[in-house]
Design a protein around this motif. Structure first.
Motif, PDB file in Angstrom:
ATOM      1  N   TYR A 160      40.135  31.674  40.689  1.00 42.18           N
ATOM      2  CA  TYR A 160      39.398  32.723  39.916  1.00 42.18           C
ATOM      3  C   TYR A 160      37.922  32.917  40.806  1.00 42.18           C
ATOM      4  O   TYR A 160      37.556  34.064  41.249  1.00 42.18           O
ATOM      5  N   SER A 161      37.317  31.766  41.068  1.00 44.63           N
ATOM      6  CA  SER A 161      36.091  32.024  42.127  1.00 44.63           C
ATOM      7  C   SER A 161      36.317  32.482  43.143  1.00 44.63           C
ATOM      8  O   SER A 161      35.285  33.208  43.837  1.00 44.63           O
ATOM      9  N   ILE A 187      48.800  34.862  36.633  1.00 46.74           N
ATOM     10  CA  ILE A 187      49.615  33.622  37.398  1.00 46.74           C
ATOM     11  C   ILE A 187      49.888  32.443  36.663  1.00 46.74           C
ATOM     12  O   ILE A 187      50.505  31.617  36.646  1.00 46.74           O
ATOM     13  N   ALA A 188      48.725  32.020  35.827  1.00 48.92           N
ATOM     14  CA  ALA A 188      48.637  30.895  34.976  1.00 48.92           C
ATOM     15  C   ALA A 188      49.731  30.983  34.183  1.00 48.92           C
ATOM     16  O   ALA A 188      50.518  29.858  33.584  1.00 48.92           O
ATOM     17  N   LEU A 232      38.777  34.683  44.075  1.00 53.14           N
ATOM     18  CA  LEU A 232      38.888  36.212  44.004  1.00 53.14           C
ATOM     19  C   LEU A 232      37.610  37.017  43.404  1.00 53.14           C
ATOM     20  O   LEU A 232      37.420  37.920  44.313  1.00 53.14           O
ATOM     21  N   ALA A 233      36.772  36.097  42.695  1.00 45.01           N
ATOM     22  CA  ALA A 233      35.484  36.950  42.536  1.00 45.01           C
ATOM     23  C   ALA A 233      34.668  36.846  43.701  1.00 45.01           C
ATOM     24  O   ALA A 233      33.838  38.024  43.854  1.00 45.01           O
ATOM     25  N   THR A 234      34.715  35.970  44.458  1.00 40.70           N
ATOM     26  CA  THR A 234      33.771  35.934  45.814  1.00 40.70           C
ATOM     27  C   THR A 234      34.147  37.040  46.679  1.00 40.70           C
ATOM     28  O   THR A 234      33.300  37.661  47.466  1.00 40.70           O
ATOM     29  N   PHE A 235      35.620  37.312  47.021  1.00 38.09           N
ATOM     30  CA  PHE A 235      36.126  38.214  47.703  1.00 38.09           C
ATOM     31  C   PHE A 235      35.674  39.487  47.056  1.00 38.09           C
ATOM     32  O   PHE A 235      35.076  40.315  47.978  1.00 38.09           O
ATOM     33  N   THR A 236      35.530  39.816  45.847  1.00 33.90           N
ATOM     34  CA  THR A 236      35.308  41.138  45.275  1.00 33.90           C
ATOM     35  C   THR A 236      33.861  41.362  45.450  1.00 33.90           C
ATOM     36  O   THR A 236      33.349  42.579  45.744  1.00 33.90           O
ATOM     37  N   TRP A 237      33.011  40.472  45.233  1.00 31.00           N
ATOM     38  CA  TRP A 237      31.495  40.624  45.512  1.00 31.00           C
ATOM     39  C   TRP A 237      31.312  40.809  46.924  1.00 31.00           C
ATOM     40  O   TRP A 237      30.167  41.561  47.082  1.00 31.00           O
ATOM     41  N   PHE A 238      32.039  40.484  47.751  1.00 31.73           N
ATOM     42  CA  PHE A 238      31.828  40.870  49.140  1.00 31.73           C
ATOM     43  C   PHE A 238      31.943  42.287  49.268  1.00 31.73           C
ATOM     44  O   PHE A 238      31.253  42.946  49.999  1.00 31.73           O
ATOM     45  N   ALA A 239      33.156  42.712  48.628  1.00 35.15           N
ATOM     46  CA  ALA A 239      33.563  44.242  48.604  1.00 35.15           C
ATOM     47  C   ALA A 239      32.189  45.154  48.102  1.00 35.15           C
ATOM     48  O   ALA A 239      31.870  46.143  48.620  1.00 35.15           O
ATOM     49  N   PRO A 259      39.483  39.674  38.753  1.00 36.71           N
ATOM     50  CA  PRO A 259      40.029  38.393  39.225  1.00 36.71           C
ATOM     51  C   PRO A 259      40.491  37.644  37.972  1.00 36.71           C
ATOM     52  O   PRO A 259      41.448  36.918  38.150  1.00 36.71           O
ATOM     53  N   ALA A 260      39.726  37.717  36.714  1.00 36.32           N
ATOM     54  CA  ALA A 260      40.241  36.930  35.612  1.00 36.32           C
ATOM     55  C   ALA A 260      41.678  37.337  35.280  1.00 36.32           C
ATOM     56  O   ALA A 260      42.493  36.540  34.676  1.00 36.32           O
ATOM     57  N   VAL A 261      41.619  38.820  35.315  1.00 36.54           N
ATOM     58  CA  VAL A 261      43.279  39.109  34.607  1.00 36.54           C
ATOM     59  C   VAL A 261      44.404  38.565  35.689  1.00 36.54           C
ATOM     60  O   VAL A 261      45.462  38.099  35.233  1.00 36.54           O
TER      61      VAL A 261
END
Length: 500
Positions: free
Chosen positions: A291-292, A342-343, A294-301, A335-337
């Motif tokens: 999650y962290s 996946i979990a 994917l969240a990092t990737f999203t904040w790059f965007a 990212p949470a969704v």
């Protein structure tokens, strides 16, 4: 043997305790004293089989088959009929006699299913121990050990020895050479101790060496540890020490810091959780780390989008209603969704990373190829392409601004422009794109470059934040100074004329 006070090395689960096996071999001299007039005797300890025999000044050969161990009357006889055999040279016999008052002997025990070493090495067949109650080492006429008719099943094999010290074997190839011929293996060793054939998977383009894995692990832990510390310092400085209301640029950067802080924290604790063997804990840490990431990737965007709106479109974010809320919802919720889905489908598990020597490191992650290519690579690829596009536009504008002749305008130095470009690389997460080159001859070098750039990314961002936080509010002074001036110029963002 049990009546002589020798502890049984076989555990309740059938595995051999290495320390007790070593103690058993150390007691072989006392067994030799019980031979009486006999020259040799078979040894049995439950399922363990062995032999002890007196030796004279000649070399001796012993062999093992399913029936047990025995002495070969002719040392030069073929060894094909025996699964294991050994030739003890005269030099070793004389050394044993010299320290045992002229009464030399040799004892051999076979230990199947011995407890593995710390590296979880795979042993071919069983471990054999040879004892002569003397420090037999540095032999010029080496001991020859034969392993016949072995099923190696596509693995590489090597002759290894262990000196009997410690609670676990510490196998080493030192002092032994390995010769292979079809299914037969011959070990030539200059000393006596415990011997085994270790198997390992042959190196492939995707296999990493143990030394590289250790180096990359140290780099990652040092880099992530420093990043975690300095990201924490930056968050402390921002939320507790700075009272003024932050601009959208600062708020986006702080959200990126939070995502990276969580990513570094979960990465540093991942292996420890994996080694505990706690399955629910492993699933939780894998989910949080994914999650962290994917969240990092999203904040790059989001960082790239903000630069596009502010510096390319020349729009004021304050004119957008709920600007930061619109940034935060996709960056934290999407990212949470993804990781929850996946979990739920059970794709997180304990993963083993095996080196070319058979050493295994554990972590909690996912091995599902669909998740890897679609969610990890695919998700970042979209972010990378968008961020790279914004980065190239920024670089083009900076370079174009240097070529413009503006009266009385002070242009930023080349070194300052270079620092701006390097800062953009880190801010937009473009350094993660090194992973796309992890193929063929670039595999190992790309691992090192990736680890150095991205494990230290938090530290690099802190340095950027510390030096630019005063100038970072909405006007992004440093970056704008590279592409505009206070006098009449052709605006590089929208090709309209601006007057100071």
């Amino acid at each position: 043997m049990a009546q002589m006070g020798i502890e049984n090395p076989v555990g309740d689960d059938g595995t051999i305790d290495p320390a007790k096996a070593a103690a058993l071999m150390d007691n072989m001299k006392s067994l030799q004293n019980t031979l009486g007039n006999a020259s040799s005797a078979s040894l049995r300890f439950g399922e363990l089989k062995g032999i002890i025999t007196r030796v004279n000044k000649a070399n001796v050969s012993l062999a093992y088959s399913e029936e047990g161990m025995g002495i070969l009357s002719n040392p030069n006889s073929p060894k094909q009929n025996f699964g294991w055999s050994v030739d003890i040279p005269v030099e070793a016999v004389k050394q044993s006699q010299a320290v045992n008052n002229g009464s030399g002997f040799v004892a051999i025990m076979r230990f199947p299913n011995m407890t593995a070493d710390a590296k979880k090495s795979s042993v071919l067949g069983a471990v054999f121990a040879i004892e002569m109650a003397a420090n037999i080492s540095n032999l010029t006429d080496q001991i020859k050990i034969y392993f016949q008719n072995n099923k190696k099943e596509g693995t590489t094999v090597s002759c290894n020895s262990w000196d009997g010290d410690g609670k676990q074997p510490n196998w080493t190839e030192e002092g032994c050479t390995t010769d292979e011929s079809n299914s037969n293996i011959q070990c030539q060793c200059s000393h006596l101790t415990f011997f085994a054939i270790l198997m390992s998977v042959p190196p492939t383009n995707g296999t990493i060496s143990e030394s590289d894995l250790n180096s990359l692990t140290y780099i990652s832990y040092i880099g992530c540890g420093l990043s975690l510390f300095f990201l924490g310092v930056a968050l402390f400085m921002h939320y507790l020490l700075r009272k003024a209301k932050s601009s959208p640029a600062i708020q986006i950067l702080m959200n990126l810091f939070i995502a990276l802080f969580l990513l570094n924290l979960t990465f540093l604790s991942n292996e420890w959780v994996a080694n505990t063997g706690n399955y629910p804990g492993c699933i939780i840490i894998a989910t949080l780390m994914h999650y962290s990431m994917l969240a990092t990737f999203t904040w790059f965007a989001m960082q790239a989008l903000h630069l596009y709106l502010h510096l390319v479109r020349m729009a004021d974010p304050r004119t957008y209603k709920h600007y930061m809320l619109k940034m935060c919802i996709p960056a934290w919720v999407c990212p949470a969704v993804i990781v929850i889905i996946i979990a739920i489908v059970g794709k997180y598990e304990q993963v083993a990373i095996t080196t070319d020597t058979g050493y295994t490191a554990k972590m909690c992650w996912t091995t599902d190829q669909l998740v890897h290519y679609v969610v990890n690579i695919g998700y970042y690829a979209v972010v990378f392409l968008f961020s790279l596009g914004i980065f190239l536009v920024m670089v083009q504008r900076i370079l174009a601004a240097r070529k413009m002749k503006v009266k009385d305008a002070k242009k930023p130095s080349t070194s300052k422009n270079l620092m701006i470009i390097l800062s953009l690389l880190v801010l937009l997460g473009i350094t993660w794109g090194v992973a796309f080159f992890s193929y063929g001859p670039m595999l190992i070098p790309s691992y090192y470059i990736f680890c150095i750039l991205n494990s230290f990314q938090g530290l690099f961002l802190f340095i950027y934040y510390y030096h630019n936080s005063r100038d970072l509010p909405e006007n992004l002074t440093t970056l704008k100074s590279s592409v505009s001036s206070n006098t009449s110029v052709s605006n590089v963002y929208d090709n309209t004329t601006t007057h100071g």
